[in-house]
Design an enzyme around this catalytic site. Sequence first.
Site, PDB file in Angstrom:
ATOM      1  N   SER A 133       0.821  -1.217   0.000  1.00 23.04           N
ATOM      2  CA  SER A 133       0.000   0.000   0.000  1.00 23.04           C
ATOM      3  C   SER A 133       0.847   1.256   0.000  1.00 23.04           C
ATOM      4  CB  SER A 133      -0.890  -0.007   1.241  1.00 23.04           C
ATOM      5  OG  SER A 133      -0.077  -0.243   2.368  1.00 23.04           O
ATOM      6  N   THR A 139      -2.266   3.729   4.158  1.00 23.42           N
ATOM      7  CA  THR A 139      -1.215   4.744   4.159  1.00 23.42           C
ATOM      8  C   THR A 139      -0.341   4.616   5.397  1.00 23.42           C
ATOM      9  OG1 THR A 139      -2.892   6.187   3.259  1.00 23.42           O
ATOM     10  CG2 THR A 139      -0.951   7.262   4.190  1.00 23.42           C
ATOM     11  N   THR A 142       1.792   6.958   0.375  1.00 20.97           N
ATOM     12  CA  THR A 142       0.905   5.841   0.017  1.00 20.97           C
ATOM     13  C   THR A 142       0.933   5.575  -1.473  1.00 20.97           C
ATOM     14  OG1 THR A 142      -1.366   5.019   0.274  1.00 20.97           O
ATOM     15  CG2 THR A 142      -1.136   7.300  -0.354  1.00 20.97           C
ATOM     16  N   ARG A 182      -6.262   9.149 -10.195  1.00 25.96           N
ATOM     17  CA  ARG A 182      -6.911   9.402  -8.903  1.00 25.96           C
ATOM     18  C   ARG A 182      -5.854   9.762  -7.863  1.00 25.96           C
ATOM     19  NH1 ARG A 182      -6.503   7.235  -3.426  1.00 25.96           N
ATOM     20  NH2 ARG A 182      -8.550   7.352  -2.478  1.00 25.96           N
ATOM     21  N   THR A 190      -5.636   7.831   7.703  1.00 30.82           N
ATOM     22  CA  THR A 190      -5.509   6.647   6.855  1.00 30.82           C
ATOM     23  C   THR A 190      -6.925   6.244   6.463  1.00 30.82           C
ATOM     24  OG1 THR A 190      -4.584   4.411   6.700  1.00 30.82           O
ATOM     25  CG2 THR A 190      -5.518   5.054   8.830  1.00 30.82           C
ATOM     26  N   GLY A 191      -7.039   5.479   5.416  1.00 32.19           N
ATOM     27  CA  GLY A 191      -8.367   5.035   5.009  1.00 32.19           C
ATOM     28  C   GLY A 191      -8.800   5.661   3.701  1.00 32.19           C
TER      29      GLY A 191
END
Length: 336
Positions: free
Chosen positions: A89, A191, A209, A219, A242-243
């Site tokens: 990631s 991340t 990330t 993106r 994060t997420g």
Amino acid sequence: MSNRRDFIKKAAIGAIGIGHVLSPINANVKISKGFVTAKKANKPLIISTWNHGLAANKEAWEQLKKGSSSLDAIVSGVGIPEADPKVRSVGYGGLPDKEGKVTLDACIMDHNSDCGSVSFLQGIKHPIAVAKKVLENTPHVMLSGKGALQFAVSEGFKEENLLTLESRKRWEKWLENSKYQPVINSENHDTISMLVLDKEGNLSGGCTTSGAAWKMHGRVGDSPIIGAGLFLDNDVGAAAATGLGEAVIRTAGSAMVVELMRQGKTPFEACKEIVERIYNKHKNHKDMSFLQVGFIAVNKKGDYAGYSLKPGFNYAVYDSENGNHMEDSAFKMVKK
Ligand code: GLY
């Protein structure tokens, strides 16, 4: 202790946007129990998201001990997962976008509010180091895409292929079974964000990330956006996310966490309020499985906390008293 895979399973997202899945749900929401909601640490203090934060913290701590600046410590620290092909990631070995391209986002910020950022960068293993060069050697905050790559090469960074055999295989497998439609994918991303409170009490932070797996080409998530993936005000505190980047951008997540701390909230209260805001903005989606967000935050006194929407988020904390260790985040759990 939860691991990154759990998060990945629990928080599968649609990489192509979430506006397509609106409809009401009856969510059963409860606040997690048994998590420490306020912790205080001695300075220096380093906090990083996820299990890969342990190795990052260790390296950053060594750098601080040697007398390196906090920014150098962050670059070296998060540079460990960036270079680790097993971390899918971040950086080298990160899962690619839907076209099979590994595109990277990163930013860094110091106690003077100086910051640098790169987004949609390809072919450079250490975007965080390029972000630091943007901070140091340009009058700008953010460089993107080809321009970021051009700048990186001009700064002496080596261009290389970041798509490992393993990540390519996973992408090929995804191609077999997936349609390019705005549906929920079975992959997510995580991340690494790192916050540092140095021994003088100054704050700094960075995040890096490869973003959402199988995302649309081009993106960009929250991680390179100052105020979304990372924010700090040296008078107040620092926060990082994060997420699902789209959810964090919509709420200016990290900046809001810092603003709430400015208004007197603890890091825990601030992270929790912003996670709840994110939940409230998305709660009418028929399928919440696409959504996971987590924040870490620290204030000037060394109080710190993490909070996430769903269970599974953890972070690595390094201070002189307790050493380098993992802590599970409290969460607001959504049951459908
Ligand atoms: N939080 C990282 C991303 O959404 O790309």
